[in-house]
Design a protein around this motif. Structure first.
Motif: not given
Length: 116
Positions: A11-22
């Motif tokens: 869960l992240v707020q608008p404008g935020g960042s996440l990094r997904l890994s595979c």
């Protein structure tokens, strides 16, 4: 056979960042291309980003250009999706896919929710 395991959603707020890994279960040079897809509730699965494993050539959906970056770490057999400036419409389950000349392999998906 290739097993793909995604991680990094949340869960992240608008404008935020996440990094997904595979993370792949074998050398990603044996996989021709890697992809990130997403599927929002009630919508079709859509292609978000593509990377060729050998040349590292990338492509993006218009909806994420300039905000998302796909990359790969050969040593870790891992593909990433860096997501910046996230919007509520980015909310979806994100899936990793690997393609060879004969097969497609999918991960189990990771949920990304963008909400205040």
């Amino acid at each position: 056979q290739v097993q793909l395991v995604e991680s990094g959603g949340g869960l992240v707020q608008p404008g935020g960042s996440l990094r997904l890994s595979c993370a792949a279960s074998r050398n990603i040079f044996t996989i021709d291309s890697m992809y990130w897809y997403r599927q929002a509730p009630g919508k079709q699965r859509e292609l978000v980003a593509t990377i060729t494993t050998i040349g590292g050539k990338t492509q993006y959906a218009d909806s994420v250009k300039g905000r998302f970056t796909i990359s790969r770490d050969i040593a870790k057999n891992t593909v990433y999706l860096q997501m910046n400036s996230l919007k509520p419409e980015d909310t979806a389950v994100y899936y990793c896919k690997g393609s060879t000349i004969s097969d497609n392999y999918w991960g189990q998906g990771t949920q990304v929710t963008v909400s205040s």
